[in-house]
Design an enzyme around this catalytic site. Sequence first.
Site, PDB file in Angstrom:
ATOM      1  N   GLU A  34      10.503  -2.666  -2.870  1.00  0.00           N
ATOM      2  CA  GLU A  34      10.632  -4.103  -2.200  1.00  0.00           C
ATOM      3  C   GLU A  34       9.395  -4.487  -1.084  1.00  0.00           C
ATOM      4  O   GLU A  34       9.414  -3.672  -0.193  1.00  0.00           O
ATOM      5  CB  GLU A  34      12.001  -4.440  -1.427  1.00  0.00           C
ATOM      6  CG  GLU A  34      13.026  -4.229  -2.231  1.00  0.00           C
ATOM      7  CD  GLU A  34      13.043  -5.472  -3.548  1.00  0.00           C
ATOM      8  OE1 GLU A  34      12.563  -6.416  -3.306  1.00  0.00           O
ATOM      9  OE2 GLU A  34      13.846  -5.097  -4.474  1.00  0.00           O
TER      10      GLU A  34
ATOM     11  N   ALA B  45       0.824  -1.142   0.008  1.00  0.00           N
ATOM     12  CA  ALA B  45       0.042   0.052  -0.041  1.00  0.00           C
ATOM     13  C   ALA B  45       0.923   1.343  -0.086  1.00  0.00           C
ATOM     14  O   ALA B  45       0.712   2.042  -0.918  1.00  0.00           O
ATOM     15  CB  ALA B  45      -1.006  -0.014   1.088  1.00  0.00           C
TER      16      ALA B  45
ATOM     17  N   CYS C 213       8.893 -10.546   5.378  1.00  0.00           N
ATOM     18  CA  CYS C 213       8.185 -10.271   4.466  1.00  0.00           C
ATOM     19  C   CYS C 213       7.984 -11.571   3.500  1.00  0.00           C
ATOM     20  O   CYS C 213       7.180 -12.110   2.759  1.00  0.00           O
ATOM     21  CB  CYS C 213       8.865  -9.569   3.425  1.00  0.00           C
ATOM     22  SG  CYS C 213      10.759  -9.835   2.818  1.00  0.00           S
TER      23      CYS C 213
END
Length: 475
Positions: free
Chosen positions: A251, A232, A285
Amino acid sequence: MVGLSDVTNLIDGRAVPARSGAWLEKIRPADETVLCRVARSDADDVADAVAAARAAQPAWAERTAVARGDIVRELALLLRARREEAAAIVAEETGKSLALALGEADAAVEMGLFIAGEGRRSYGRTTTASMANRTVLTMRQPLGVAALIMSFNTPLPNVAWKAFPAIFCGNAAVVKPSEHTPASASFFAELALEVGVAPGVLNVVHGLGSEAGAALVDHPDVGLVSFTGSAATGRSINAAAARRLAKTCLELGGKNALVVCDDADLDRAVEWVLASAFSNAGQRCASASRIVVFDAVYDAFRERLVDAVAAVDSQPVISRESMERILEAVARARTAGAIVLAGGTRLEQPGWRVAPTVVEGATPDAEISRVELFGPVTVLYRVADLDDAIALVNDSPYGLTAAIHTASVHRAMRFAERVQAGVVVVNAGTHGSEPHMGFGGVKDSGTGWREAGIESLDVYSDPKVVNLVVDPTKA
Ligand code: NAD
């Protein structure tokens, strides 16, 4: 316990508070006590930092690549010498264990040592020309001022992966660390000054993303925005940077899947799922948030996983908002018909701790299947075979990492070829890369760049082709 004083900005080699005098309060995730105050910067502070970077950059870029590599090496070695201090700061800021923080400090050091070697290894290319009497070669040119904006999850590697290649390539940089992990970034930049990185080459501006971060992205003298964070935020940064055609490297997040085939070693698969889904409280992540299991072994695997989850050592998540967001998403999944096999609640311990959570019965299009939670939550899915598994893995907005557990090379290679991801792992966890391996993803996980590896040099430099007429009398 580390006593941290106010965390100020570092601009042109000087520690300065925000011009406005505003501060943010940084709370310890492990016990909700106040850790320190942090400069709450705005566009004025950003302008000071960018001006300092712009002034310092030409002289820095004049140094040879070997000299810049040497300084990068000194910085990595100083970080290694001070690793315990660095890790203690990280442990305070994040609530993670000291052991984990030490491992991350070491990973940051390794990135520096890898980049330092590029000083004597940055190969270019020579090529042919259609006309006689010409030599054509390539060289790298710095971009000028680089904005480095990052997440909180592994604060030292996050700074290291960007700052080492950025300054090695001859740029000056302005770092905007996460407001949740300010002190470790400042510590890194102070070490840089100690080893002789010239004042102004590596500046740090603290504050909120919507204030300091947005001002940095919008600054006309910033040539590159290198960002690690959520999709976002990445979208809004990309739109803002596009208005002035600035280069952006994004990233972003992941909804990483780990596939367990019917020929997998189930005990090892369980171990890797625990490590992939729950280490660092799932704030990775590359966290395995989707576990895709062949029907033939689903029940046996689920039983072993749920038994093993009980023994997982939980760590706090970064903020109260994060904890509430994660718990609310699990509650919504339950309302929508999913079954919570383990966790789904706050732990009755100090700090913002979510019990390691395992869910099943969510549909592939459910919110919990598609939205990255960045917490200790993983969802089990049942599939018939490898084709079903690959289809489910690829049915995601994200494409960062993916793993498969199988004894079959054929299945592993088929998975590797077909899966939409930047990193594929066979018979281990969904994890990131080492410093010499390019890391990044496809789809909503990034914009195609790779950080780490020699690929990172492409982020922080522009290629230049030199077309040389060797003998001007013959031109
Ligand atoms: P985030 O997007 O909320 O914040 C990241 C950084 O951006 C912070 O420094 C924040 O202050 C700043 N920011 C926020 N709004 C901004 C704006 N409008 N303009 C400029 N800067 C702004 O993300 P987070 O919660 O800190 O981190 C979690 C996310 O990061 C997850 O999606 C995770 O997957 C991702 N991540 C990706 C990688 C990778 O290498 N792909 C690595 C680590 C984390």
